[in-house]
Design an enzyme around this catalytic site. Structure first.
Site, PDB file in Angstrom:
ATOM      1  N   LYS A  31       0.849  -1.208   0.000  1.00  0.00           N
ATOM      2  CA  LYS A  31       0.000   0.000   0.000  1.00  0.00           C
ATOM      3  C   LYS A  31       0.877   1.248   0.000  1.00  0.00           C
ATOM      4  CE  LYS A  31      -0.223  -0.204   5.049  1.00  0.00           C
ATOM      5  NZ  LYS A  31      -1.009  -0.670   6.215  1.00  0.00           N
ATOM      6  N   ARG A  59     -10.351   0.104  14.749  1.00  0.00           N
ATOM      7  CA  ARG A  59     -10.424   0.622  13.380  1.00  0.00           C
ATOM      8  C   ARG A  59     -11.554  -0.107  12.650  1.00  0.00           C
ATOM      9  NH1 ARG A  59      -4.034   1.409  11.804  1.00  0.00           N
ATOM     10  NH2 ARG A  59      -4.561  -0.343  10.443  1.00  0.00           N
ATOM     11  N   TYR A  64      16.395  29.856   7.171  1.00  0.00           N
ATOM     12  CA  TYR A  64      15.406  30.757   7.784  1.00  0.00           C
ATOM     13  C   TYR A  64      15.509  30.790   9.304  1.00  0.00           C
ATOM     14  CZ  TYR A  64      13.070  30.432   3.231  1.00  0.00           C
ATOM     15  OH  TYR A  64      12.768  30.458   1.892  1.00  0.00           O
ATOM     16  N   MET A  86      11.589  24.273   1.994  1.00  0.00           N
ATOM     17  CA  MET A  86      10.763  23.481   1.083  1.00  0.00           C
ATOM     18  C   MET A  86      11.595  22.670   0.097  1.00  0.00           C
ATOM     19  SD  MET A  86       7.671  24.755  -1.398  1.00  0.00           S
ATOM     20  CE  MET A  86       6.828  25.608  -0.089  1.00  0.00           C
TER      21      MET A  86
END
Ligand SMILES: *Cc1c(COP(=O)(O)O)cnc(C)c1O
Length: 374
Positions: free
Chosen positions: A41, A137, A267, A315
């Site tokens: 998955k 679940r 930053y 990023m």
């Protein structure tokens, strides 16, 4: 023109399919179960679902496990013909395409079972009934189990469904908790036998229990993390389990600059050079799955030496203070890979970011090219 054509930054997740094959073989030797369900998955935990499925099947997996039917269909479209089971469904799931592709369905309740049967055309759909033993679940609750068994048995007698599997999922909270869940599962199996069902595979254990709760191995284990060569344990490395990490995340250094003492990095200047030093710029950021929480902490190997992220992960990039080590643009920065070959581990990145190795590999972003090697 894309990065794959060689124009952009060569962000690479190198995936060793042979390692996945080796890991499945190792896990099969440890668990000795009749069947082995390889869980691919979430795009094979970030490794590529098709690559993972092929590697796992070559290593002796007998079935493939995924969360939802779309993942199963994608594997079929890639030519994976092995049995595939999908177990997490939206309430309005259209099961028809998956059933047409022969995908097996994990079923958690009577309504879902009826929906699967209603969507069948041709041969009877193969289902695995899921019993909820405590994780909170999905799976049929104890109070719904008898009704689900009754309906499944009735439909099976009419040849409208085939119940091949019964399963549940463990919490891993403690050995006691897992054994308590196993006890409940065994009672549920007894109920299934009384209802006239005789499924071929009972499966409960994922990676952690496959190693540590032998009682839970039953007919099949359902292993994800381990096939990728990663350890689910805090106190045992992959190598100690005989597993080989299949993914190496690396990128060539984009730039190098000599800086003076006091120079801030990235930053907010959460890092400042204590002396004159060299900053290397690593062009991978949180958009690529490098966790910002690992700012000032994540390990990186460059030229055979190990460094840490200096300052915040941005990023697209972060800085590494390499001191006086000779580093040149184009040198490979290895974030994680196989520690036996000197790379930091995905688990170390998990520790640095306050998370787990599972999350580190599955969150690698779309700009990172998967390069499959044998
Ligand atoms: C993800 C998942 C697994 C695999 O778990 P690992 O810890 O990665 O081995 C097995 N079973 C179910 C139901 C899952 O959701």
């Amino acid at each position: 023109m894309t990065e794959a054509d060689g124009y952009g930054v060569a962000r690479e997740a190198i995936v060793d399919r042979g390692a996945i094959e080796h890991n499945v073989r190792t896990l099969r030797a440890v668990t000795r179960t009749h069947e082995f369900i390889a869980v691919v998955k979430a795009d094979g935990y970030g490794h590529g679902a098709i690559t993972a499925a092929r590697g796992a099947l070559a290593g002796g997996a007998t079935r493939i496990g995924v969360a939802d039917v779309a993942e199963a269909i994608a594997l079929r479209q890639a030519g994976i013909g092995a049995p595939i089971v999908a177990w997490l469904h939206a309430p309005d799931t259209d099961f028809r395409p998956a059933l047409a592709d022969g995908v097996e369905i994990g079923v958690s309740g009577v309504d879902q079972l009826r929906r699967v049967v209603a969507h069948a055309s041709g041969s009877a759909p193969v289902v695995h009934l899921k019993f909820e033993t405590g994780l909170g679940r999905n799976g049929a609750a104890p109070g719904e189990w008898a009704a689900l068994l009754g309906e499944a048995a009735r439909l099976e007698r009419e040849d409208r469904v085939r119940v091949d599997g019964l399963f549940s999922h463990l919490s891993g909270a403690s050995r006691e908790d897992d054994l308590a869940q196993l006890g409940l599962f065994e009672e549920a199996l007894g109920g299934a036998a009384e209802a006239g069902l005789s499924p071929r595979i009972r499966h409960l254990a994922a990676t952690a229990a496959a190693f540590d709760v032998p009682e839970a191995r039953l007919d099949a284990v359902r292993v994800g993390l381990g096939i990728y060569g990663l350890s689910p344990f805090d106190d045992r490395s992959a190598a100690e389990l005989g597993l080989r990490p299949a993914m190496t995340l690396r990128v060539p250094i984009a730039a190098v600059r000599r800086v003076q003492a006091g120079q801030g990095a990235s930053y907010g200047y959460t890092y400042r050079a204590e002396r004159d030093t060299t900053f290397a710029l690593v062009p991978l950021g949180y958009a690529d799955g490098v966790p910002r929480q690992a700012s000032n902490a994540g390990p990186v190997r460059i030229r055979g030496e190990r460094f840490r992220v200096a300052g915040r992960v941005a990023m697209d990039q972060f800085v590494v203070d390499v001191g006086d080590t000779e580093v040149a643009p184009g040198d490979q920065a290895v974030l994680f890979g196989d520690p036996l070959r000197g790379a930091p581990s995905a688990a170390e990145w998990g520790d640095a970011a306050g998370t787990i190795n599972y999350e580190i590999v599955t969150r690698i972003g779309p700009r990172v090219r998967r390069v499959v090697v044998e």
